[in-house]
Design a protein around this motif. Structure first.
Motif, PDB file in Angstrom:
ATOM      1  N   ARG A  64       0.831  -1.213   0.000  1.00 42.18           N
ATOM      2  CA  ARG A  64       0.000   0.000   0.000  1.00 42.18           C
ATOM      3  C   ARG A  64       0.861   1.257   0.000  1.00 42.18           C
ATOM      4  N   ARG A  65       1.939   1.237   0.777  1.00 42.04           N
ATOM      5  CA  ARG A  65       2.841   2.392   0.827  1.00 42.04           C
ATOM      6  C   ARG A  65       3.509   2.599  -0.532  1.00 42.04           C
ATOM      7  N   ILE A  66       3.955   1.511  -1.143  1.00 41.82           N
ATOM      8  CA  ILE A  66       4.585   1.603  -2.459  1.00 41.82           C
ATOM      9  C   ILE A  66       3.589   2.132  -3.487  1.00 41.82           C
ATOM     10  N   HIS A  67       2.350   1.679  -3.395  1.00 40.86           N
ATOM     11  CA  HIS A  67       1.311   2.144  -4.314  1.00 40.86           C
ATOM     12  C   HIS A  67       1.089   3.649  -4.167  1.00 40.86           C
ATOM     13  N   SER A  68       1.144   4.168  -2.953  1.00 41.17           N
ATOM     14  CA  SER A  68       0.977   5.614  -2.724  1.00 41.17           C
ATOM     15  C   SER A  68       2.073   6.400  -3.428  1.00 41.17           C
ATOM     16  N   ILE A  69       3.308   5.899  -3.349  1.00 37.88           N
ATOM     17  CA  ILE A  69       4.427   6.565  -4.022  1.00 37.88           C
ATOM     18  C   ILE A  69       4.231   6.505  -5.542  1.00 37.88           C
ATOM     19  N   LEU A  70       3.804   5.361  -6.011  1.00 32.59           N
ATOM     20  CA  LEU A  70       3.604   5.130  -7.435  1.00 32.59           C
ATOM     21  C   LEU A  70       2.583   6.087  -8.041  1.00 32.59           C
ATOM     22  N   MET A  71       1.543   6.392  -7.288  1.00 33.81           N
ATOM     23  CA  MET A  71       0.412   7.158  -7.824  1.00 33.81           C
ATOM     24  C   MET A  71       0.482   8.659  -7.541  1.00 33.81           C
ATOM     25  N   GLU A  72       1.510   9.118  -6.858  1.00 29.46           N
ATOM     26  CA  GLU A  72       1.569  10.530  -6.469  1.00 29.46           C
ATOM     27  C   GLU A  72       1.648  11.449  -7.690  1.00 29.46           C
ATOM     28  N   ASP A  73       0.654  12.317  -7.835  1.00 30.46           N
ATOM     29  CA  ASP A  73       0.590  13.293  -8.930  1.00 30.46           C
ATOM     30  C   ASP A  73       0.686  12.663 -10.314  1.00 30.46           C
ATOM     31  N   ALA A  74       0.307  11.404 -10.449  1.00 30.79           N
ATOM     32  CA  ALA A  74       0.377  10.719 -11.744  1.00 30.79           C
ATOM     33  C   ALA A  74      -1.035  10.547 -12.286  1.00 30.79           C
ATOM     34  N   ARG A  75      -1.113   9.975 -13.489  1.00 27.43           N
ATOM     35  CA  ARG A  75      -2.441   9.724 -14.066  1.00 27.43           C
ATOM     36  C   ARG A  75      -3.152   8.637 -13.260  1.00 27.43           C
ATOM     37  N   GLY A  76      -4.432   8.534 -13.456  1.00 26.79           N
ATOM     38  CA  GLY A  76      -5.195   7.511 -12.740  1.00 26.79           C
ATOM     39  C   GLY A  76      -5.893   8.087 -11.529  1.00 26.79           C
ATOM     40  N   THR A  77      -6.436   7.224 -10.726  1.00 18.02           N
ATOM     41  CA  THR A  77      -7.225   7.628  -9.564  1.00 18.02           C
ATOM     42  C   THR A  77      -6.308   7.780  -8.360  1.00 18.02           C
ATOM     43  N   GLY A  98      -2.824   1.312 -11.328  1.00 15.46           N
ATOM     44  CA  GLY A  98      -1.435   1.039 -10.955  1.00 15.46           C
ATOM     45  C   GLY A  98      -1.121  -0.407 -10.640  1.00 15.46           C
ATOM     46  N   ASN A  99      -2.072  -1.322 -10.862  1.00 11.16           N
ATOM     47  CA  ASN A  99      -1.825  -2.735 -10.525  1.00 11.16           C
ATOM     48  C   ASN A  99      -0.691  -3.333 -11.346  1.00 11.16           C
ATOM     49  N   GLY A 100      -0.637  -3.016 -12.643  1.00 13.40           N
ATOM     50  CA  GLY A 100       0.401  -3.574 -13.494  1.00 13.40           C
ATOM     51  C   GLY A 100       1.787  -3.144 -13.062  1.00 13.40           C
ATOM     52  N   ARG A 101       1.935  -1.842 -12.799  1.00 20.56           N
ATOM     53  CA  ARG A 101       3.236  -1.325 -12.373  1.00 20.56           C
ATOM     54  C   ARG A 101       3.644  -1.902 -11.018  1.00 20.56           C
ATOM     55  N   LEU A 102       2.720  -1.933 -10.083  1.00 19.67           N
ATOM     56  CA  LEU A 102       3.043  -2.474  -8.763  1.00 19.67           C
ATOM     57  C   LEU A 102       3.327  -3.969  -8.847  1.00 19.67           C
ATOM     58  N   GLY A 103       2.615  -4.664  -9.718  1.00 16.03           N
ATOM     59  CA  GLY A 103       2.857  -6.093  -9.895  1.00 16.03           C
ATOM     60  C   GLY A 103       4.255  -6.376 -10.416  1.00 16.03           C
ATOM     61  N   ARG A 104       4.774  -5.488 -11.266  1.00 13.87           N
ATOM     62  CA  ARG A 104       6.136  -5.691 -11.785  1.00 13.87           C
ATOM     63  C   ARG A 104       7.184  -5.274 -10.747  1.00 13.87           C
ATOM     64  N   ILE A 105       6.862  -4.296  -9.904  1.00 10.57           N
ATOM     65  CA  ILE A 105       7.742  -3.995  -8.773  1.00 10.57           C
ATOM     66  C   ILE A 105       7.790  -5.202  -7.833  1.00 10.57           C
ATOM     67  N   LEU A 106       6.656  -5.863  -7.669  1.00 11.35           N
ATOM     68  CA  LEU A 106       6.591  -7.043  -6.810  1.00 11.35           C
ATOM     69  C   LEU A 106       7.554  -8.132  -7.288  1.00 11.35           C
ATOM     70  N   LEU A 107       7.726  -8.263  -8.595  1.00 13.70           N
ATOM     71  CA  LEU A 107       8.698  -9.220  -9.128  1.00 13.70           C
ATOM     72  C   LEU A 107      10.092  -8.955  -8.559  1.00 13.70           C
ATOM     73  N   VAL A 108      10.492  -7.688  -8.563  1.00 15.93           N
ATOM     74  CA  VAL A 108      11.817  -7.313  -8.056  1.00 15.93           C
ATOM     75  C   VAL A 108      11.895  -7.562  -6.554  1.00 15.93           C
ATOM     76  N   LEU A 109      10.838  -7.192  -5.832  1.00 21.36           N
ATOM     77  CA  LEU A 109      10.851  -7.357  -4.381  1.00 21.36           C
ATOM     78  C   LEU A 109      10.995  -8.828  -3.984  1.00 21.36           C
ATOM     79  N   VAL A 110      10.296  -9.710  -4.692  1.00 22.02           N
ATOM     80  CA  VAL A 110      10.417 -11.139  -4.389  1.00 22.02           C
ATOM     81  C   VAL A 110      11.829 -11.627  -4.706  1.00 22.02           C
ATOM     82  N   SER A 111      12.413 -11.142  -5.802  1.00 25.37           N
ATOM     83  CA  SER A 111      13.775 -11.557  -6.146  1.00 25.37           C
ATOM     84  C   SER A 111      14.769 -11.122  -5.080  1.00 25.37           C
TER      85      SER A 111
END
Length: 375
Positions: free
Chosen positions: A116-129, A218-231
């Motif tokens: 959730r925290r990462i998602h907040s950073i991802l969406m700050e002042d960006a497109r989307g909701t 932002g699900n797609g972007r966060l999902g790809r960040i999740l790949l890195v986090l798991v690695s």
């Protein structure tokens, strides 16, 4: 018929398909091991980690439709005001590095709170909701070619089930047993439990998160960040340098179709797992080539330098391939005039290019390095 919902983890494939998957897993792990060895020997490994993380941020957002290139972003990343596309890349990079730091240096689990925290950073002042940043959706969403649910290719689980599915995913990612993993197993199936190998865990966690689709945007972007986090959590490599989005972006439709095969009540996980493992093998080979090219470039450049200061300035451009003398002076903690003399020397050796259209705040470009990262 539109696909609806998903089955909770763990997943399974047929025994026959599992043999194919494990063979590909062995091939991919072998290449990743070679990549890791190259990283540990590299003269410029820290610089390349930084640049590859920027390239990952560019490539992942391009999957979502931005047109920013690696060169574009490196040109604009220090600007105070950015257009929405560069802002989206900048947010991605900040979110990615925040997540890596939390796991690597603070030993945080990959939790709903962290995501959730990462998602907040991802969406700050960006497109989307952005008003719903960091919050799970409270309405039904869907994935499709337009804004009509009747044309959807996939309808995720309803909002009231998100917490339950995310709990199931969270325990799986962190390698802990959970009551939801207790299922009746078939002898004809091969199951991938919560202690699956790192690459398989990455693939499964990514696909499951994408299918839960817990946020409005932002699900797609966060999902790809999740790949890195798991690695990183699984210590797949010694440095957080294994980024796969570049390969996924090259075969975007195959990527989406493979993900979609994991959904519904009769999922086909083997298609996705094989696609991901093959993409990971290609990406590891790609990173090896980037490392070798950058290493050769650095070594050749060092041989052309006449002083230690020139060598330091040359290597500084491997972290800052597009930079002003002021930025290099700040990076190396040297006088701006010293930085400018060194950069101008590198221009005379055809190692850098200078923007001569400007008289002040001239930028210097390490085009050979940029090409190596983009290839």
């Amino acid at each position: 018929m539109v696909l609806k919902g998903i089955i909770k983890l763990p997943i399974s494939v047929s025994k026959e398909k599992s043999i194919e998957i494990y063979k590909q897993l062995a091939k991919t792990n072998l290449v990743i091991g070679k990549m890791d060895a190259h990283i540990n020997r590299s003269l410029v490994n820290d610089s390349l980690l930084s640049l590859l993380s920027f390239n990952e941020s560019v490539q992942s957002t391009r999957i979502e439709g931005t047109q920013v290139t690696f060169h574009d972003f490196m040109e604009n990343k220090n600007k105070k005001e950015m257009d929405w596309q560069n802002k989206e890349v900048s947010n991605y990079h900040e979110a990615l590095m925040y997540g890596v730091d939390q796991i690597q240096n603070h030993h945080m689990p990959i939790s709903t709170r962290l995501l959730r925290r990462i998602h907040s950073i991802l969406m700050e002042d960006a497109r989307g909701t952005s008003s719903a940043s960091g919050e799970f959706r409270k309405i039904q969403n869907f994935i499709g070619p337009n804004n009509k649910i009747e044309d959807a290719v996939y309808i995720p689980i309803p909002p009231n089930e998100i917490n339950s599915y995310m709990e199931n995913l969270e325990f799986f990612i962190n390698g802990e047993n959970h009551y939801s993993f207790d299922i009746d197993k078939k002898d004809s199936e091969e199951y991938f439990p919560y202690d699956a190998s790192p690459l398989l865990k990455m693939a499964i966690a990514h696909a499951q998160f994408e299918s839960i689709h817990p946020f409005l945007d932002g699900n797609g972007r966060l999902g790809r960040i999740l790949l890195v986090l798991v690695s990183v959590k699984e210590s797949l490599v010694s440095s957080p340098i294994f980024f796969v989005s570049e390969e996924l972006e090259k075969e975007r439709i195959r990527y989406y179709n493979s993900l979609n095969s994991t959904r519904g009540q009769k999922p086909d996980w083997s298609t996705w797992l094989l696609f991901f493992l093959q993409a990971s093998e290609r990406m590891a080979n790609n990173i090896i080539q980037k490392l070798l090219s950058a290493e050769q470039l650095a070594t050749t450049g060092m041989d052309n330098c006449e002083t230690d200061m020139q060598k330091n300035i040359w290597l500084a451009t491997f972290t800052n391939p597009i930079a002003t003398a002021k930025e290099i002076s700040s990076f190396l903690n040297i006088h701006p005039a010293t930085a400018k003399r060194g950069l101008d020397f590198l221009v005379t050796k055809n190692m850098l290019d200078r923007d001569d259209s400007k008289k002040r705040n001239q930028k210097y470009y390490n085009y050979d390095l940029i090409r190596a990262i983009q290839n």
